[in-house]
Write an enzyme that holds these catalytic residues in place. Structure first.
Site, PDB file in Angstrom:
ATOM      1  N   LYS A  33       0.827  -1.214   0.000  1.00  0.00           N
ATOM      2  CA  LYS A  33       0.000   0.000   0.000  1.00  0.00           C
ATOM      3  C   LYS A  33       0.864   1.268   0.000  1.00  0.00           C
ATOM      4  O   LYS A  33       2.029   1.226   0.390  1.00  0.00           O
ATOM      5  CB  LYS A  33      -0.936  -0.004   1.210  1.00  0.00           C
ATOM      6  CG  LYS A  33      -0.219   0.176   2.539  1.00  0.00           C
ATOM      7  CD  LYS A  33      -1.173  -0.019   3.727  1.00  0.00           C
ATOM      8  CE  LYS A  33      -0.401   0.152   5.022  1.00  0.00           C
ATOM      9  NZ  LYS A  33      -1.158  -0.313   6.201  1.00  0.00           N
ATOM     10  N   ARG A 118     -11.558   0.622  14.663  1.00  0.00           N
ATOM     11  CA  ARG A 118     -11.229   1.507  13.561  1.00  0.00           C
ATOM     12  C   ARG A 118     -12.100   1.087  12.374  1.00  0.00           C
ATOM     13  O   ARG A 118     -13.120   1.674  12.110  1.00  0.00           O
ATOM     14  CB  ARG A 118      -9.729   1.337  13.265  1.00  0.00           C
ATOM     15  CG  ARG A 118      -9.069   2.484  12.623  1.00  0.00           C
ATOM     16  CD  ARG A 118      -7.579   2.231  12.455  1.00  0.00           C
ATOM     17  NE  ARG A 118      -7.247   1.016  11.719  1.00  0.00           N
ATOM     18  CZ  ARG A 118      -6.071   0.740  11.205  1.00  0.00           C
ATOM     19  NH1 ARG A 118      -5.071   1.588  11.351  1.00  0.00           N
ATOM     20  NH2 ARG A 118      -5.840  -0.377  10.555  1.00  0.00           N
ATOM     21  N   TYR A 250      16.667  30.509   3.682  1.00  0.00           N
ATOM     22  CA  TYR A 250      15.583  31.348   4.209  1.00  0.00           C
ATOM     23  C   TYR A 250      15.852  31.821   5.638  1.00  0.00           C
ATOM     24  O   TYR A 250      16.217  31.042   6.499  1.00  0.00           O
ATOM     25  CB  TYR A 250      14.250  30.578   4.187  1.00  0.00           C
ATOM     26  CG  TYR A 250      13.694  30.433   2.798  1.00  0.00           C
ATOM     27  CD1 TYR A 250      13.239  31.529   2.087  1.00  0.00           C
ATOM     28  CD2 TYR A 250      13.635  29.180   2.190  1.00  0.00           C
ATOM     29  CE1 TYR A 250      12.739  31.392   0.809  1.00  0.00           C
ATOM     30  CE2 TYR A 250      13.129  29.027   0.912  1.00  0.00           C
ATOM     31  CZ  TYR A 250      12.683  30.140   0.221  1.00  0.00           C
ATOM     32  OH  TYR A 250      12.193  30.008  -1.040  1.00  0.00           O
ATOM     33  N   MET A 297      12.070  23.780  -0.472  1.00  0.00           N
ATOM     34  CA  MET A 297      11.108  22.871  -1.096  1.00  0.00           C
ATOM     35  C   MET A 297      11.784  21.874  -2.035  1.00  0.00           C
ATOM     36  O   MET A 297      11.462  20.701  -2.043  1.00  0.00           O
ATOM     37  CB  MET A 297      10.045  23.669  -1.863  1.00  0.00           C
ATOM     38  CG  MET A 297       8.874  22.818  -2.309  1.00  0.00           C
ATOM     39  SD  MET A 297       7.648  23.725  -3.275  1.00  0.00           S
ATOM     40  CE  MET A 297       7.006  24.875  -2.087  1.00  0.00           C
TER      41      MET A 297
HETATM   42  C1  LIG Z   1      -0.448  -1.456   6.842  1.00  0.00           C
HETATM   43  C2  LIG Z   1      -1.132  -2.683   7.224  1.00  0.00           C
HETATM   44  C3  LIG Z   1      -0.406  -3.862   7.500  1.00  0.00           C
HETATM   45  C4  LIG Z   1       1.108  -3.903   7.534  1.00  0.00           C
HETATM   46  O1  LIG Z   1       1.583  -3.400   8.747  1.00  0.00           O
HETATM   47  P1  LIG Z   1       3.163  -3.379   9.084  1.00  0.00           P
HETATM   48  O2  LIG Z   1       3.223  -2.975  10.508  1.00  0.00           O
HETATM   49  O3  LIG Z   1       3.766  -2.370   8.188  1.00  0.00           O
HETATM   50  O4  LIG Z   1       3.677  -4.751   8.824  1.00  0.00           O
HETATM   51  C5  LIG Z   1      -1.125  -5.010   7.748  1.00  0.00           C
HETATM   52  N1  LIG Z   1      -2.477  -5.010   7.767  1.00  0.00           N
HETATM   53  C6  LIG Z   1      -3.200  -3.894   7.533  1.00  0.00           C
HETATM   54  C7  LIG Z   1      -4.683  -3.968   7.576  1.00  0.00           C
HETATM   55  C8  LIG Z   1      -2.558  -2.699   7.259  1.00  0.00           C
HETATM   56  O5  LIG Z   1      -3.287  -1.591   7.044  1.00  0.00           O
END
Ligand SMILES: *Cc1c(COP(=O)(O)O)cnc(C)c1O
Length: 344
Positions: A33, A118, A250, A297
Protein backbone atom coordinates in the site's frame (compact mmCIF):
# COMPACT_ATOMS: atom_id res chain seq x y z
CA UNK A 1 18.40 13.97 -9.97
CA UNK A 2 17.46 12.58 -6.58
CA UNK A 3 17.18 8.82 -6.68
CA UNK A 4 15.97 6.07 -4.40
CA UNK A 5 18.09 2.95 -4.70
CA UNK A 6 16.27 -0.27 -3.82
CA UNK A 7 18.55 -3.08 -2.73
CA UNK A 8 17.19 -6.38 -4.03
CA UNK A 9 19.47 -8.55 -1.88
CA UNK A 10 18.33 -6.82 1.26
CA UNK A 11 14.69 -7.19 0.29
CA UNK A 12 15.23 -10.92 -0.23
CA UNK A 13 17.12 -11.13 3.05
CA UNK A 14 14.14 -9.62 4.85
CA UNK A 15 11.67 -11.96 3.18
CA UNK A 16 13.96 -14.93 3.95
CA UNK A 17 13.94 -13.96 7.63
CA UNK A 18 10.16 -13.88 7.68
CA UNK A 19 9.81 -17.10 5.68
CA UNK A 20 12.16 -18.89 8.08
CA UNK A 21 10.06 -17.64 10.96
CA UNK A 22 6.82 -18.71 9.28
CA UNK A 23 8.25 -22.09 8.24
CA UNK A 24 5.97 -21.83 5.19
CA UNK A 25 6.62 -19.52 2.26
CA UNK A 26 3.02 -19.84 1.06
CA UNK A 27 1.84 -17.92 4.11
CA UNK A 28 3.82 -14.83 3.18
CA UNK A 29 1.65 -11.94 1.99
CA UNK A 30 3.22 -8.53 1.37
CA UNK A 31 1.68 -5.11 1.95
CA UNK A 32 2.37 -2.78 -1.00
CA UNK A 33 0.00 0.00 0.00
CA UNK A 34 0.91 3.67 -0.37
CA UNK A 35 3.32 3.18 -3.24
CA UNK A 36 4.96 0.28 -1.38
CA UNK A 37 5.62 2.47 1.63
CA UNK A 38 7.11 5.10 -0.69
CA UNK A 39 9.56 2.62 -2.30
CA UNK A 40 7.74 2.45 -5.66
CA UNK A 41 4.76 0.13 -6.13
CA UNK A 42 5.80 -1.34 -9.48
CA UNK A 43 9.42 -1.81 -8.45
CA UNK A 44 8.64 -3.61 -5.19
CA UNK A 45 5.80 -5.59 -6.80
CA UNK A 46 8.23 -6.91 -9.41
CA UNK A 47 10.68 -7.99 -6.70
CA UNK A 48 7.90 -9.60 -4.66
CA UNK A 49 6.65 -11.47 -7.70
CA UNK A 50 10.16 -12.71 -8.45
CA UNK A 51 10.43 -13.94 -4.86
CA UNK A 52 7.31 -16.02 -5.39
CA UNK A 53 4.76 -13.94 -3.49
CA UNK A 54 1.17 -14.73 -4.48
CA UNK A 55 -0.86 -12.40 -2.24
CA UNK A 56 -0.43 -8.68 -1.80
CA UNK A 57 -2.34 -5.83 -0.17
CA UNK A 58 -2.71 -2.33 -1.58
CA UNK A 59 -4.46 0.87 -0.61
CA UNK A 60 -7.05 1.28 -3.35
CA UNK A 61 -8.24 0.20 -6.77
CA UNK A 62 -5.79 2.49 -8.58
CA UNK A 63 -2.88 0.72 -6.93
CA UNK A 64 -4.46 -2.68 -7.62
CA UNK A 65 -4.75 -2.03 -11.36
CA UNK A 66 -1.11 -0.96 -11.59
CA UNK A 67 0.04 -4.45 -10.61
CA UNK A 68 -2.98 -6.37 -11.84
CA UNK A 69 -1.08 -9.01 -13.80
CA UNK A 70 1.48 -9.93 -11.18
CA UNK A 71 -0.35 -11.70 -8.36
CA UNK A 72 -3.05 -14.29 -7.70
CA UNK A 73 -4.59 -12.16 -4.97
CA UNK A 74 -4.55 -8.38 -4.74
CA UNK A 75 -6.61 -7.03 -1.85
CA UNK A 76 -7.47 -3.37 -1.59
CA UNK A 77 -7.92 -2.19 1.96
CA UNK A 78 -10.03 0.84 1.03
CA UNK A 79 -12.65 1.88 -1.48
CA UNK A 80 -15.67 0.08 -2.91
CA UNK A 81 -15.36 0.01 -6.71
CA UNK A 82 -18.63 0.18 -8.67
CA UNK A 83 -17.42 -1.58 -11.81
CA UNK A 84 -16.82 -5.33 -12.16
CA UNK A 85 -13.37 -6.40 -11.04
CA UNK A 86 -10.89 -8.96 -12.34
CA UNK A 87 -11.06 -12.19 -10.31
CA UNK A 88 -7.73 -11.55 -8.59
CA UNK A 89 -8.71 -8.16 -7.17
CA UNK A 90 -10.48 -8.23 -3.82
CA UNK A 91 -12.12 -5.23 -2.19
CA UNK A 92 -12.31 -5.21 1.62
CA UNK A 93 -15.73 -4.97 3.22
CA UNK A 94 -15.84 -2.84 6.36
CA UNK A 95 -19.61 -2.52 6.82
CA UNK A 96 -22.87 -4.24 5.89
CA UNK A 97 -23.88 -1.32 3.67
CA UNK A 98 -20.82 -1.74 1.47
CA UNK A 99 -21.91 -5.24 0.49
CA UNK A 100 -24.81 -3.81 -1.54
CA UNK A 101 -22.61 -1.28 -3.31
CA UNK A 102 -20.30 -3.81 -4.92
CA UNK A 103 -20.92 -5.16 -8.42
CA UNK A 104 -22.30 -8.73 -8.32
CA UNK A 105 -19.85 -11.64 -8.27
CA UNK A 106 -17.13 -9.67 -6.54
CA UNK A 107 -14.48 -11.69 -4.76
CA UNK A 108 -14.27 -9.98 -1.43
CA UNK A 109 -12.43 -10.02 1.85
CA UNK A 110 -14.35 -9.31 5.02
CA UNK A 111 -12.69 -7.33 7.78
CA UNK A 112 -13.75 -7.73 11.40
CA UNK A 113 -13.11 -5.23 14.17
CA UNK A 114 -11.51 -7.16 17.03
CA UNK A 115 -10.62 -4.33 19.36
CA UNK A 116 -8.94 -1.53 17.46
CA UNK A 117 -12.34 0.04 16.83
CA UNK A 118 -11.23 1.51 13.56
CA UNK A 119 -12.46 -0.44 10.53
CA UNK A 120 -14.37 -3.63 9.87
CA UNK A 121 -17.73 -5.08 10.85
CA UNK A 122 -18.47 -5.87 14.49
CA UNK A 123 -17.99 -9.51 15.53
CA UNK A 124 -21.73 -9.76 16.24
CA UNK A 125 -22.44 -8.92 12.57
CA UNK A 126 -20.43 -11.84 11.21
CA UNK A 127 -23.35 -14.08 10.29
CA UNK A 128 -25.37 -11.22 8.79
CA UNK A 129 -22.41 -10.05 6.75
CA UNK A 130 -21.66 -13.47 5.34
CA UNK A 131 -25.32 -14.13 4.56
CA UNK A 132 -25.53 -10.83 2.75
CA UNK A 133 -22.30 -11.45 0.85
CA UNK A 134 -23.63 -14.79 -0.40
CA UNK A 135 -27.07 -13.36 -1.12
CA UNK A 136 -25.45 -10.73 -3.37
CA UNK A 137 -23.57 -13.54 -5.13
CA UNK A 138 -20.13 -12.43 -4.03
CA UNK A 139 -17.37 -14.90 -3.21
CA UNK A 140 -15.91 -14.70 0.27
CA UNK A 141 -12.19 -15.04 -0.42
CA UNK A 142 -10.93 -14.05 3.00
CA UNK A 143 -11.82 -13.03 6.53
CA UNK A 144 -9.35 -10.91 8.43
CA UNK A 145 -8.68 -8.57 11.29
CA UNK A 146 -5.89 -6.18 12.15
CA UNK A 147 -4.14 -6.45 15.48
CA UNK A 148 -3.34 -2.92 16.62
CA UNK A 149 -1.10 -4.12 19.46
CA UNK A 150 1.67 -5.89 17.55
CA UNK A 151 4.25 -3.39 18.79
CA UNK A 152 3.19 -3.56 22.42
CA UNK A 153 3.41 -6.11 25.17
CA UNK A 154 -0.20 -5.60 26.18
CA UNK A 155 -2.93 -8.07 27.01
CA UNK A 156 -4.98 -6.48 24.21
CA UNK A 157 -2.74 -8.29 21.70
CA UNK A 158 -3.76 -11.72 22.97
CA UNK A 159 -7.37 -10.67 23.48
CA UNK A 160 -7.65 -9.79 19.80
CA UNK A 161 -5.98 -13.03 18.67
CA UNK A 162 -8.20 -15.10 20.95
CA UNK A 163 -11.29 -13.39 19.64
CA UNK A 164 -10.18 -14.04 16.07
CA UNK A 165 -9.72 -17.74 16.88
CA UNK A 166 -13.37 -17.85 17.95
CA UNK A 167 -14.50 -15.94 14.87
CA UNK A 168 -12.62 -18.35 12.62
CA UNK A 169 -14.49 -21.23 14.22
CA UNK A 170 -17.76 -19.43 13.62
CA UNK A 171 -16.87 -18.89 9.95
CA UNK A 172 -15.97 -22.56 9.53
CA UNK A 173 -19.25 -23.57 11.16
CA UNK A 174 -21.19 -21.27 8.80
CA UNK A 175 -19.22 -22.56 5.81
CA UNK A 176 -20.31 -26.10 6.60
CA UNK A 177 -23.89 -25.20 7.39
CA UNK A 178 -24.64 -22.73 4.64
CA UNK A 179 -22.28 -24.38 2.20
CA UNK A 180 -19.53 -22.10 0.98
CA UNK A 181 -15.82 -22.60 0.59
CA UNK A 182 -13.59 -21.93 3.58
CA UNK A 183 -12.13 -18.43 3.14
CA UNK A 184 -8.52 -17.67 3.99
CA UNK A 185 -7.82 -16.19 7.40
CA UNK A 186 -5.24 -13.55 8.25
CA UNK A 187 -4.60 -11.22 11.17
CA UNK A 188 -0.91 -10.45 11.68
CA UNK A 189 1.25 -7.51 10.51
CA UNK A 190 5.06 -7.44 10.71
CA UNK A 191 5.66 -7.18 14.44
CA UNK A 192 2.64 -9.33 15.27
CA UNK A 193 4.00 -12.03 12.95
CA UNK A 194 7.55 -11.91 14.26
CA UNK A 195 6.42 -12.17 17.89
CA UNK A 196 4.05 -15.10 17.25
CA UNK A 197 5.66 -18.52 17.58
CA UNK A 198 2.73 -20.55 16.29
CA UNK A 199 0.81 -19.09 13.36
CA UNK A 200 -2.43 -20.84 12.64
CA UNK A 201 -3.66 -18.34 10.00
CA UNK A 202 -3.38 -19.06 6.28
CA UNK A 203 -1.50 -15.87 5.57
CA UNK A 204 0.31 -12.93 7.18
CA UNK A 205 0.40 -9.32 5.99
CA UNK A 206 3.99 -8.10 6.12
CA UNK A 207 4.59 -4.41 5.52
CA UNK A 208 7.38 -2.55 7.29
CA UNK A 209 9.55 -5.62 7.97
CA UNK A 210 9.85 -6.32 4.24
CA UNK A 211 11.28 -2.82 3.88
CA UNK A 212 13.75 -3.53 6.66
CA UNK A 213 12.33 -2.07 9.87
CA UNK A 214 10.69 -3.29 13.03
CA UNK A 215 8.80 -0.92 15.29
CA UNK A 216 8.08 -3.25 18.21
CA UNK A 217 8.86 -1.44 21.44
CA UNK A 218 10.29 -4.55 23.05
CA UNK A 219 13.28 -6.67 21.96
CA UNK A 220 12.26 -8.97 19.13
CA UNK A 221 15.01 -11.46 18.32
CA UNK A 222 13.48 -12.47 14.98
CA UNK A 223 13.73 -8.90 13.66
CA UNK A 224 17.34 -8.13 14.46
CA UNK A 225 18.79 -8.97 11.03
CA UNK A 226 16.26 -7.02 8.99
CA UNK A 227 17.99 -4.52 6.69
CA UNK A 228 16.54 -1.28 5.31
CA UNK A 229 16.24 -1.76 1.56
CA UNK A 230 16.13 1.86 0.40
CA UNK A 231 18.80 4.55 0.27
CA UNK A 232 18.04 8.05 -0.92
CA UNK A 233 20.64 9.95 -2.95
CA UNK A 234 20.74 13.57 -4.11
CA UNK A 235 22.89 15.29 -6.71
CA UNK A 236 24.80 18.54 -6.36
CA UNK A 237 23.23 21.58 -8.01
CA UNK A 238 26.13 23.96 -7.32
CA UNK A 239 28.81 24.87 -4.76
CA UNK A 240 29.51 28.28 -3.21
CA UNK A 241 32.78 29.17 -1.54
CA UNK A 242 31.60 31.38 1.32
CA UNK A 243 33.31 33.42 4.06
CA UNK A 244 32.88 33.02 7.80
CA UNK A 245 29.59 34.64 8.85
CA UNK A 246 27.76 33.99 5.57
CA UNK A 247 24.08 33.20 6.00
CA UNK A 248 22.47 30.30 4.17
CA UNK A 249 18.90 29.99 2.94
CA UNK A 250 15.58 31.35 4.21
CA UNK A 251 15.85 33.78 7.14
CA UNK A 252 19.58 33.12 7.28
CA UNK A 253 19.16 30.62 10.08
CA UNK A 254 22.49 28.91 9.38
CA UNK A 255 25.52 31.18 9.79
CA UNK A 256 28.91 29.80 8.81
CA UNK A 257 31.34 29.52 11.72
CA UNK A 258 34.25 29.50 9.29
CA UNK A 259 35.02 29.91 5.61
CA UNK A 260 33.36 26.92 3.92
CA UNK A 261 32.27 25.24 0.73
CA UNK A 262 28.51 24.86 0.75
CA UNK A 263 26.65 22.90 -1.93
CA UNK A 264 22.99 22.59 -2.73
CA UNK A 265 21.52 19.16 -3.54
CA UNK A 266 18.36 18.41 -5.46
CA UNK A 267 15.99 17.16 -2.81
CA UNK A 268 13.66 19.08 -0.51
CA UNK A 269 10.43 18.87 1.40
CA UNK A 270 8.55 19.04 -1.91
CA UNK A 271 10.02 15.60 -2.58
CA UNK A 272 8.62 14.38 0.71
CA UNK A 273 11.80 14.68 2.75
CA UNK A 274 10.76 16.27 6.04
CA UNK A 275 11.80 19.91 6.48
CA UNK A 276 14.81 20.54 8.69
CA UNK A 277 14.50 23.82 10.54
CA UNK A 278 16.14 25.42 13.55
CA UNK A 279 13.86 23.62 16.01
CA UNK A 280 15.34 20.26 15.02
CA UNK A 281 18.58 18.64 16.13
CA UNK A 282 21.19 18.71 13.34
CA UNK A 283 21.03 15.99 10.70
CA UNK A 284 24.03 14.49 8.94
CA UNK A 285 23.70 12.65 5.64
CA UNK A 286 24.43 8.93 5.77
CA UNK A 287 27.90 9.72 4.42
CA UNK A 288 28.54 12.25 7.17
CA UNK A 289 27.81 15.75 5.82
CA UNK A 290 25.94 18.35 7.85
CA UNK A 291 22.58 19.42 6.37
CA UNK A 292 22.09 23.14 7.01
CA UNK A 293 18.80 24.38 8.42
CA UNK A 294 16.35 25.44 7.02
CA UNK A 295 15.89 23.16 4.05
CA UNK A 296 13.87 24.33 1.03
CA UNK A 297 11.11 22.87 -1.10
CA UNK A 298 13.35 21.50 -3.83
CA UNK A 299 16.86 21.70 -2.45
CA UNK A 300 18.97 21.46 0.67
CA UNK A 301 22.31 23.09 1.51
CA UNK A 302 25.02 20.83 2.83
CA UNK A 303 28.60 21.27 4.02
CA UNK A 304 29.95 19.10 1.24
CA UNK A 305 31.44 19.36 -2.22
CA UNK A 306 30.68 15.82 -3.32
CA UNK A 307 28.75 15.37 -6.56
CA UNK A 308 26.26 13.03 -4.91
CA UNK A 309 25.42 12.44 -1.26
CA UNK A 310 23.44 9.78 0.52
CA UNK A 311 20.59 11.46 2.38
CA UNK A 312 19.72 8.23 4.23
CA UNK A 313 20.30 4.52 4.06
CA UNK A 314 18.19 3.93 7.15
CA UNK A 315 15.39 6.29 8.25
CA UNK A 316 15.52 5.40 11.94
CA UNK A 317 17.42 8.62 12.79
CA UNK A 318 15.02 10.76 10.73
CA UNK A 319 12.06 9.15 12.47
CA UNK A 320 13.61 10.07 15.82
CA UNK A 321 14.28 13.67 14.80
CA UNK A 322 10.72 14.14 13.55
CA UNK A 323 9.12 12.20 16.43
CA UNK A 324 7.53 9.67 14.16
CA UNK A 325 7.88 6.14 12.83
CA UNK A 326 9.84 4.90 9.77
CA UNK A 327 6.50 4.29 8.00
CA UNK A 328 5.75 8.01 7.91
CA UNK A 329 9.21 9.09 6.73
CA UNK A 330 9.03 6.54 3.91
CA UNK A 331 5.42 6.93 2.76
CA UNK A 332 5.93 10.68 2.41
CA UNK A 333 8.58 10.22 -0.28
CA UNK A 334 7.28 11.63 -3.52
CA UNK A 335 6.28 9.14 -6.23
CA UNK A 336 8.25 11.40 -8.60
CA UNK A 337 11.57 10.37 -7.07
CA UNK A 338 13.36 8.08 -9.50
CA UNK A 339 13.62 4.47 -8.31
CA UNK A 340 16.42 2.13 -9.29
CA UNK A 341 16.82 -1.48 -8.23
CA UNK A 342 20.39 -2.44 -7.34
CA UNK A 343 21.62 -5.98 -7.00
CA UNK A 344 24.11 -5.91 -4.14
C1 LIG B 1 -0.45 -1.46 6.84
C2 LIG B 1 -1.13 -2.68 7.22
C3 LIG B 1 -0.41 -3.86 7.50
C4 LIG B 1 1.11 -3.90 7.53
O1 LIG B 1 1.58 -3.40 8.75
P1 LIG B 1 3.16 -3.38 9.08
O2 LIG B 1 3.22 -2.97 10.51
O3 LIG B 1 3.77 -2.37 8.19
O4 LIG B 1 3.68 -4.75 8.82
C5 LIG B 1 -1.13 -5.01 7.75
N1 LIG B 1 -2.48 -5.01 7.77
C6 LIG B 1 -3.20 -3.89 7.53
C7 LIG B 1 -4.68 -3.97 7.58
C8 LIG B 1 -2.56 -2.70 7.26
O5 LIG B 1 -3.29 -1.59 7.04
Amino acid sequence: MAELLINKKRFENNLDIITTHLKDKNKLGIVLKDNAYGHGLEEIASLAKEYGIKSVFVKNIQEAYKIQNLFEHITLFYGIPNTPLPANIHPTIHSLEQIDLLPQNSKVELKINTGMNRNGIMPTQLKDAITKILHNKHDLVGVFMHNGYGDDLMQDFDNAQNLFQLLKKEVLYLAQNIGFQKPRFHSLNSSATLRSLEIDDDLVRIGIAAYGYCTANFPLEASKNLQPIASLWADRIRTHHLPKGAKIGYSGVSILEKESEVSTYDIGYGDGLFRFDETKIPYYSADGYLVLQRTSMDCISVLSTKDRICIFDDVTKLAEIFHTIPHEILTRLSPFIKKTIIYE
